[in-house]
Design a protein around this motif. Structure first.
Motif, PDB file in Angstrom:
ATOM      1  N   ILE A 180      -4.098 -49.498 -23.319  1.00 49.93           N
ATOM      2  CA  ILE A 180      -4.245 -49.495 -21.863  1.00 49.93           C
ATOM      3  C   ILE A 180      -3.518 -48.327 -21.222  1.00 49.93           C
ATOM      4  CG2 ILE A 180      -4.434 -52.010 -21.904  1.00 49.93           C
ATOM      5  CD1 ILE A 180      -1.692 -52.191 -20.582  1.00 49.93           C
ATOM      6  N   GLY A 181      -3.998 -47.947 -20.034  1.00 52.99           N
ATOM      7  CA  GLY A 181      -3.376 -46.922 -19.204  1.00 52.99           C
ATOM      8  C   GLY A 181      -3.753 -47.187 -17.762  1.00 52.99           C
ATOM      9  N   SER A 182      -3.629 -46.162 -16.934  1.00 49.57           N
ATOM     10  CA  SER A 182      -4.053 -46.299 -15.538  1.00 49.57           C
ATOM     11  C   SER A 182      -4.552 -44.962 -15.031  1.00 49.57           C
ATOM     12  CB  SER A 182      -2.907 -46.799 -14.653  1.00 49.57           C
ATOM     13  OG  SER A 182      -1.870 -45.834 -14.580  1.00 49.57           O
ATOM     14  N   ASP A 183      -5.435 -45.014 -14.033  1.00 52.85           N
ATOM     15  CA  ASP A 183      -5.990 -43.781 -13.474  1.00 52.85           C
ATOM     16  C   ASP A 183      -5.190 -43.349 -12.246  1.00 52.85           C
ATOM     17  OD1 ASP A 183      -6.798 -45.437 -11.407  1.00 52.85           O
ATOM     18  OD2 ASP A 183      -8.928 -45.366 -11.910  1.00 52.85           O
ATOM     19  N   ALA A 184      -5.676 -42.311 -11.561  1.00 53.00           N
ATOM     20  CA  ALA A 184      -4.933 -41.739 -10.437  1.00 53.00           C
ATOM     21  C   ALA A 184      -4.758 -42.729  -9.293  1.00 53.00           C
ATOM     22  CB  ALA A 184      -5.652 -40.485  -9.949  1.00 53.00           C
ATOM     23  N   SER A 185      -5.673 -43.689  -9.181  1.00 53.83           N
ATOM     24  CA  SER A 185      -5.563 -44.683  -8.108  1.00 53.83           C
ATOM     25  C   SER A 185      -4.669 -45.860  -8.484  1.00 53.83           C
ATOM     26  CB  SER A 185      -6.958 -45.203  -7.733  1.00 53.83           C
ATOM     27  OG  SER A 185      -7.501 -45.968  -8.793  1.00 53.83           O
ATOM     28  N   GLY A 186      -4.170 -45.866  -9.731  1.00 57.37           N
ATOM     29  CA  GLY A 186      -3.327 -46.958 -10.205  1.00 57.37           C
ATOM     30  C   GLY A 186      -4.078 -48.096 -10.849  1.00 57.37           C
ATOM     31  N   LYS A 187      -5.422 -47.996 -10.917  1.00 55.66           N
ATOM     32  CA  LYS A 187      -6.200 -49.064 -11.540  1.00 55.66           C
ATOM     33  C   LYS A 187      -6.053 -48.992 -13.067  1.00 55.66           C
ATOM     34  CE  LYS A 187      -9.802 -49.430  -7.977  1.00 55.66           C
ATOM     35  NZ  LYS A 187      -9.059 -50.461  -7.273  1.00 55.66           N
ATOM     36  N   SER A 188      -6.061 -50.146 -13.690  1.00 54.36           N
ATOM     37  CA  SER A 188      -5.951 -50.213 -15.143  1.00 54.36           C
ATOM     38  C   SER A 188      -7.179 -49.583 -15.795  1.00 54.36           C
ATOM     39  CB  SER A 188      -5.831 -51.666 -15.609  1.00 54.36           C
ATOM     40  OG  SER A 188      -4.663 -52.260 -15.099  1.00 54.36           O
ATOM     41  N   THR A 189      -6.948 -48.928 -16.922  1.00 52.94           N
ATOM     42  CA  THR A 189      -8.031 -48.373 -17.733  1.00 52.94           C
ATOM     43  C   THR A 189      -7.781 -48.750 -19.195  1.00 52.94           C
ATOM     44  OG1 THR A 189      -6.823 -46.279 -18.018  1.00 52.94           O
ATOM     45  CG2 THR A 189      -8.413 -46.395 -16.206  1.00 52.94           C
TER      46      THR A 189
END
Length: 418
Positions: A180-189
């Motif tokens: 898991i990670g997160s994108d520039a908007s803070g949403k999980s990816t």
């Protein structure tokens, strides 16, 4: 500085969690980052929840089963459910009630709870034995917004890891999530199925670690799946190049993206068994090619995609450019391909979403045909004797043979499907 990565099978129950902590105590040493997958088959269960919730179906019974599974493990370990585990379960339930955006985006807001739950449970168990720290990987692993198969933003990720980890490591081993990670908007990816190995490599690369050790339920990297080939042999040492080729063909011991960041900084990868942690395992490093044994790789759920030009002209370079642009846009990896005067045929892992994208982008220029439910067998470094070890393959659809490698796409028999 070392990285240990543990998969879901290693933490599928309370005994697995205890065993993981014993391995950390016995082999961890100072300055250790521990990357952990979701417990057991939790990711599969969460994917089923995503599908039901997104389609407006009944999901609460499956959710309760998942919550009970994690709660039972906690009760066996601690005689209670820790508060943070309860909070993750409540947040998961709330998130399932708000299916918004694309399916892929919704998937990435739900599935990471598997890793958040597993690492919280392991943290509580290990903290009874030694000082340790829990880290939300989403604060450090930064990606683009290609949900379900996000690409790492390396400079940002290295910046956040280098900034956060030294102070945390001073307090003890750092426990964090794979996949898991997160994108520039803070949403999980998420980084793609089985992406926790890759997460281990991300932390190893960014921290310039001494090594990455992936703990599996096998003694190391074998030349075949021991469930299919009881006589499978262990590799004691392999080169990055050999393993890259094996993962390309579909070997599942190591995630395909894992090798590149390690090779770039010459960080060795060890594959060892959590069942027998004293075993030597396999070392993968920047060595000369040493793997000369035939390797057998099988992939199911394959789709054969055939394109025939509509104007009866040749499949020339300009048409192939268009095809490969469509493949890139749909994020499709080709497993096998064949070109003729009027057709271009390729094999890919089945994905309904990617199939729809390809059909939409290519139908105007090509007649599109496809076959589902196929299997792909590969022998790397084949010998004349190795062909005799292949099981009966059913109806052969496409076959290719080079100097070193043999691949066959086939429709399995009913007994194979069972």
């Amino acid at each position: 500085m070392r990285i240990f990565k543990f998969g879901g099978a290693s933490v599928k129950d309370a005994d697995g969690v205890r065993n993981l902590c014993e391995i950390i105590t016995q082999f961890g040493g100072d300055s250790l980052v521990i990357v952990i997958s979701a417990m057991g088959k939790t990711t599969n269960a969460l994917e089923a929840l995503v599908r039901r919730a997104y389609e407006g179906g009944e999901w609460k019974e499956r959710y309760e089963a998942l919550a009970t599974y994690h709660s039972d493990i906690c009760n066996e370990l601690f005689a209670q459910v820790p508060e943070d585990v309860t909070n993750w379960l409540l947040q998961l339930k709330a998130a399932l009630q708000t299916a918004e955006g694309s399916y892929e985006q919704f998937y990435d807001q739900i599935v990471p709870y598997g890793e958040l739950l597993s690492t919280s449970i392991v943290y509580h168990q290990l903290s009874t034995q030694q000082s340790c720290v829990w880290l939300d990987a989403r604060k450090c692993v930064k990606t683009n917004s290609l949900y379900t198969e996000a690409n790492v933003e390396w400079e940002l990720t290295e910046h956040y890891i280098a900034r956060a980890l030294p102070a945390l490591l001073a307090q003890g081993p750092v426990i964090t999530q794979g996949f898991i990670g997160s994108d520039a908007s803070g949403k999980s990816t998420t980084l793609g199925r089985e992406g926790s190995d890759f997460s281990g490599a991300i932390f190893a690369y960014c921290l310039q670690a001494e090594s990455l050790t992936v703990w599996k339920d096998v003694p190391g990297l074998l030349n075949a799946d021991p469930k299919r080939f009881p006589q499978a042999e262990l590799f004691h040492e392999l080169s990055f190049q050999e393993v890259t080729e094996l993962t390309y063909y579909g070997a599942k011991v190591i995630h395909p993206k894992t090798i590149r960041p390690l090779a770039q900084r010459n960080i060795p990868l060890y594959v060892r068994s959590f069942v027998d942690p004293t075993g030597t395992g396999t070392k993968i490093s920047e060595s000369e090619k040493v793997g000369v044994k035939p390797c057998f790789v099988f992939k199911d759920k394959q789709l054969l995609f055939t394109l025939r030009v509509r104007d009866n002209s040749f499949v020339d370079e300009s048409k192939l450019v268009r095809v490969f642009q469509a493949l890139d846009q749909a994020n499709v990896k080709i497993n096998l391909m064949h070109s003729s005067a009027l057709t271009f045929t390729f094999c890919m892992d089945y994905s309904a979403v990617k199939l729809e994208k390809l059909q939409s982008s290519l139908t105007e220029e090509f007649h599109v045909l496809y076959n589902e439910g196929l299997h792909l067998a590969t022998i790397k470094n084949y010998t004349p004797e190795s062909f005799e070890l292949l099981p009966p393959l059913g109806e052969v659809i496409l076959e290719q043979k080079t100097r070193n490698n043999f691949q066959v796409l086939y429709r399995p028999t009913e007994s194979d499907e069972e």
